[in-house]
Design an enzyme around this catalytic site. Structure first.
Site, PDB file in Angstrom:
ATOM      1  CB  CYS A   2     -77.367  -1.059  -6.214  1.00 46.17           C
ATOM      2  SG  CYS A   2     -76.264  -0.760  -7.585  1.00 46.17           S
ATOM      3  CG  ASP A  47     -69.134  -4.609  -5.741  1.00 41.47           C
ATOM      4  OD1 ASP A  47     -68.947  -4.335  -6.942  1.00 41.47           O
ATOM      5  OD2 ASP A  47     -70.090  -4.150  -5.081  1.00 41.47           O
ATOM      6  CG  HIS A  75     -72.564  -4.940  -7.476  1.00 43.51           C
ATOM      7  ND1 HIS A  75     -72.378  -3.808  -6.700  1.00 43.51           N
ATOM      8  CD2 HIS A  75     -73.719  -4.758  -8.148  1.00 43.51           C
ATOM      9  CE1 HIS A  75     -73.380  -2.972  -6.928  1.00 43.51           C
ATOM     10  NE2 HIS A  75     -74.208  -3.527  -7.795  1.00 43.51           N
TER      11      HIS A  75
END
Length: 110
Positions: A2, A47, A75
């Site tokens: 991330c 995602d 994600h």
């Protein structure tokens, strides 16, 4: 992962360190920066934070990079503590590719 993936990207563009990013939704803010080291990216096709056009911007900005999109992943697909996000097959393949990348670009056994 991330946000850390974007930090890894900046390590490649600003410090010349080979790097791997997962998810990469914040990377698009830095597509004007040239890579000074090898790059690898992992994205989940499901995602919502990084649509296909954003992944394409990665391809355009860093055509020499290795980019993988996992069709069954969303994600945080490598976050095994979250059963809703984790995709074991995608996570395993991404980890294997990442370790191979670092072995090739950093030498030794990653």
């Amino acid at each position: 992962f991330c946000w850390g993936g974007t930090v890894a990207l900046l390590a490649a563009t600003r410090l010349g360190m080979p790097s791997v990013g997962y998810y990469g939704s914040r990377d698009v803010n830095f597509t004007g920066e040239a890579a000074r080291a090898p790059l690898m990216f992992h994205f989940g096709a499901k995602d919502a934070s990084i649509p296909p056009e954003a992944i394409e911007r990665h391809r355009e900005a860093w055509p020499q990079s290795e980019i993988f999109v996992y069709p069954d992943a969303g994600h945080a697909f490598d976050r095994d503590a979250d059963a809703h996000a984790y995709d074991a097959a995608s996570a395993t393949l991404a980890r294997e590719r990442t370790l191979d990348f670092f072995a090739r670009h950093l030498g030794g056994n990653a």
